[in-house]
Design an enzyme around this catalytic site. Structure first.
Site, PDB file in Angstrom:
ATOM      1  N   GLY B  13      38.825  41.003  23.217  1.00  3.57           N
ATOM      2  CA  GLY B  13      39.572  42.330  22.981  1.00  3.57           C
ATOM      3  C   GLY B  13      40.871  41.608  22.453  1.00  3.57           C
ATOM      4  O   GLY B  13      41.543  40.876  23.114  1.00  3.57           O
ATOM      5  N   GLY B  18      45.812  42.416  24.627  1.00  2.00           N
ATOM      6  CA  GLY B  18      45.179  41.281  23.991  1.00  2.00           C
ATOM      7  C   GLY B  18      45.801  40.361  23.167  1.00  2.00           C
ATOM      8  O   GLY B  18      45.957  39.128  23.084  1.00  2.00           O
ATOM      9  N   GLU B 130      45.197  41.764  38.237  1.00  3.10           N
ATOM     10  CA  GLU B 130      46.790  42.056  38.329  1.00  3.10           C
ATOM     11  C   GLU B 130      47.097  42.957  37.300  1.00  3.10           C
ATOM     12  O   GLU B 130      47.705  44.084  37.622  1.00  3.10           O
ATOM     13  CB  GLU B 130      47.651  41.180  38.309  1.00  3.10           C
ATOM     14  N   VAL B 133      46.445  47.657  37.425  1.00  3.98           N
ATOM     15  CA  VAL B 133      47.483  48.504  38.065  1.00  3.98           C
ATOM     16  C   VAL B 133      49.024  48.291  37.833  1.00  3.98           C
ATOM     17  O   VAL B 133      49.500  47.015  38.132  1.00  3.98           O
ATOM     18  CB  VAL B 133      47.006  48.656  39.581  1.00  3.98           C
ATOM     19  N   GLY B 135      50.849  47.630  35.423  1.00  6.42           N
ATOM     20  CA  GLY B 135      51.092  46.726  34.236  1.00  6.42           C
ATOM     21  C   GLY B 135      51.817  45.505  34.765  1.00  6.42           C
ATOM     22  O   GLY B 135      50.774  44.754  35.406  1.00  6.42           O
ATOM     23  N   LYS B 206      43.763  54.006  39.377  1.00  2.00           N
ATOM     24  CA  LYS B 206      44.344  52.902  39.997  1.00  2.00           C
ATOM     25  C   LYS B 206      44.447  53.380  41.554  1.00  2.00           C
ATOM     26  O   LYS B 206      44.512  52.441  42.497  1.00  2.00           O
ATOM     27  CB  LYS B 206      45.994  53.116  39.395  1.00  2.00           C
TER      28      LYS B 206
END
EC number: 1.1.1.3
Lengths: 435, 435
Positions: B13, B18, B130, B133, B135, B206
């Site tokens: 991605g 990405g 990590e 949720v 960012g 989340k």
């Protein structure tokens, strides 16, 4: 999972944090075993005085005054004695025997951290110290692991609860430093000898630890510039308030480009923080660490900076990590200091400043002041002039906000202002951080 | 250290996150190698369209449309494709081949997390997420590691930037929902089809991830109660403001004792948050996770909740962790779900409520309303009655703040109020969190 596995845990020290750690280890055994992958057997608690009163009950048979014997054969050693010796010697013994260690000892880490990390590296053990900075707030792990793929640019941190409590009450109540300090001592927020807190020694130890970690560089404690809050008075806080600022004791760790080379600046001092900044709303004895990273942007970590049970939470998190690592084997994470950036002296620090002058209120004074600033490479961002009322003579208060300037330029310029003949008094010079 | 070690990293991605991950991997190779203990060789980037425009340049020779072949022989696989398939299949393939994986795919984790974790456990690999949720905010690692020795009692989290941006602007400007949404879409803060954000689907994913981690319990996404913000209007925000509250879309994860057994409640809904609460000052598209733990007390983690380069920081932190683990060998950390607490239906949730009623302004009405509340086990904490001006009839607005009540009791009571004959209209019923 692996409930048949057992790890021997030795605890050195049973003060306010240590006694809570013992209590939680004994009370939450099953949960901890599940999360750690092994039962954590508390094999003993080393104390100085078997009969001293403690915050929690520790079974008498676990207590010993012989720390050195206790740690023989331990898989995990938790050091909460504080101070340099015998903590340093005991941790080195533990590491050399292959134990993973957990410590909340900021004084030891700030002065002998590299020695401990090297000893751990030698045997493939690990040193965990989440409790050493900002109590319960997870900040060591985020800096070392979460931001390991990023570049930290700046840390602004409130890491001393006592001084934040004092400054916060001065700000909220308009009270004077001495009165709030006395009250804080009475309430147990400040110690009888408050020097370590109010002179910034405690914050400087934490700044050294944070900067070492954030910049992958060994930061010696004596290279951290340190100023305390004893000169902060009610008038200063009131004028800060009027200008939209609050005064905070900050640990500042910055990555800088200085004369073409990459370097870092680490310092502790009172600073003006704009009231809209997240750090301005950190009240009471709370701590907060504001991190600016190249990719992640602005982050803030907030919570209780001290307290026995709060700090015990951080210690137990480390104990679980140490246990997982001990079971997994392999090498410890190690502290990367490969970057090894040069540490700038305070004269090479840069920030914005607020300079408050008392001047004669006559024509030409502002021009003279502005000229001295310009000659000294200090660029003016804002000026506010107000008549000082009621003392008969024509005097004015001049509050100058500067653009970013070099500390040594600023110092030289303030000296020149003081001896210029147009300035009666330099009322204050304050750094402004976080704008 | 170990610069001779090399790890093969495959990236699946190259969207906004990405492409930034690829850029940082290529740009910061030396620093990452130092921190990871091995060089991280980006061996390829799987994309759907080789010629699609990207936020950063990725060397053409790294691009491939064949993800399946790319991940063969990789040590670390980063999945930033999003969606369930083919992301799920690729990650299972990677794990089964012994790779450690890093993903920011919240939809996949919230629905197939246990399957991934089990696949990882089988081969001793690890799953890092990590970035899934909040960012850039480090929250997974603090919950899983830092608080591993503590007991999380409650999480109140702002985990959706789009809805926080909308609610914040409605609060600051008194603007209406539809206008702010349209503006947010124009500015890129909301998507053309905003359903996933404004109906709370994104926040619910989340919430499921956070609750699973915090309570060591598998929380299926469809068990998360979910309400969005489409019913929040300017009048509601204005009356919240008048009462000293702000409206936030919260993910609430609570440990509870329900009918004598330990259980958890997980829900997403708009809630009244007192303006002095740390969550109230989370503005714009920012995220924050407020955690209450038994020992640690109150903690808050704040920062950018989205954004390509910000989220890339979280991904790279995970890549470094995965690399360290890959080198150290041993077993993965594993996700502990041993606690396996029962998940309460929304009817068994408890919180405080604000009920706003329009009633006839005549004697006895308040007594009738109070009687219905008491009969329904809903205890009144505050009441405020105001005449509704200008419509000729004698009508009043009654704003009732309740003590903690059971959701099903509250619902039944509100129904009885609506059909009581003294209530013209139930204007709003809002949960109050964080008091």
């Amino acid at each position: 999972m692996t409930d048949d596995r057992r790890l021997r845990v030795a605890l050195l020290g049973a003060g306010s944090v240590g006694s809570q750690v013992a209590a939680l280890l004994l009370r939450h055994g099953d949960e901890l075993a599940d999360r750690a992958g092994a039962r954590l057997d508390l094999v003993g608690v080393a104390v100085r005085d078997l009969d001293a009163p403690r915050d929690t009950d520790i079974p008498r048979e676990l207590l010993t005054t012989d720390a050195e014997t206790l740690l023989v054969g331990s898989d995990i050693v938790i050091e909460l004695m504080g101070g340099i010796e015998p903590a340093r010697t005991r941790l080195l013994q533990a590491l050399n025997a292959g134990a993973d260690v957990v410590t909340g000892n900021k004084a030891l880490l700030a002065t002998h951290g590299p020695e401990l990390f090297e000893a751990a590296d030698q045997v493939g053990a690990s040193v965990h110290y989440e409790a050493a900075v900002a109590g319960a707030i997870p900040i060591i792990r985020p800096l070392r692991d979460s931001l390991a793929g990023d570049r930290v640019q700046r840390i602004l941190a409130i890491v001393n609860g006592t001084t934040n409590y004092i400054l916060d009450r001065m700000d909220l109540e308009g009270a004077d430093y001495a009165d709030v300090l006395a009250d804080a001592q009475r309430l147990g927020y400040a110690e009888a000898d408050p020097t370590a807190d109010v002179e910034g020694y405690d914050a400087a130890q934490k700044a050294a630890i944070l900067a070492s970690l954030a910049f992958h560089t060994t930061v010696p404690l004596d290279a951290v510039h340190r100023e305390g809050i004893t000169q902060v008075d009610a008038a200063l806080i009131e004028s800060a308030r009027a200008a939209g600022y609050v005064v905070k004791l900050l640990a500042v760790c910055e990555r800088r480009t200085d004369e073409g080379r990459e370097a870092i600046s680490v310092r502790v001092h009172p600073a003006l923080v704009r009231r809209t900044h997240p750090l301005a709303s950190v009240h009471g004895a709370n701590n907060a660490v504001f991190v600016q990273a190249e990719a992640a942007g602005d982050l803030m970590f907030y919570g209780a900076g001290a307290g026995g049970v709060q700090t015990a939470s951080a210690v137990l998190g480390d104990v679980v990590s140490a246990a997982r690592r001990h079971i997994a084997g392999g090498v410890g994470v190690g502290e990367s200091t490969r970057a090894n950036l040069p540490l700038l002296p305070i004269g090479r620090a840069t920030t914005r400043y607020q300079i408050t002058l008392e001047v004669d209120d006559r024509p030409g004074v502002l021009a003279t002041v502005a000229g001295i600033l310009a000659d000294g490479n200090v660029s003016i961002a804002t000026v506010e002039q107000r008549i000082i009322p009621g003392d008969g003579t024509a005097r004015a208060r001049l509050v100058i906000g500067t653009h970013i300037a070099l500390e040594q330029d600023l110092g030289d310029t303030v000296e020149r202002l003081a001896s210029s003949g147009v300035v009666d008094r330099v009322a204050s010079v304050l750094r402004m951080e976080g704008d």
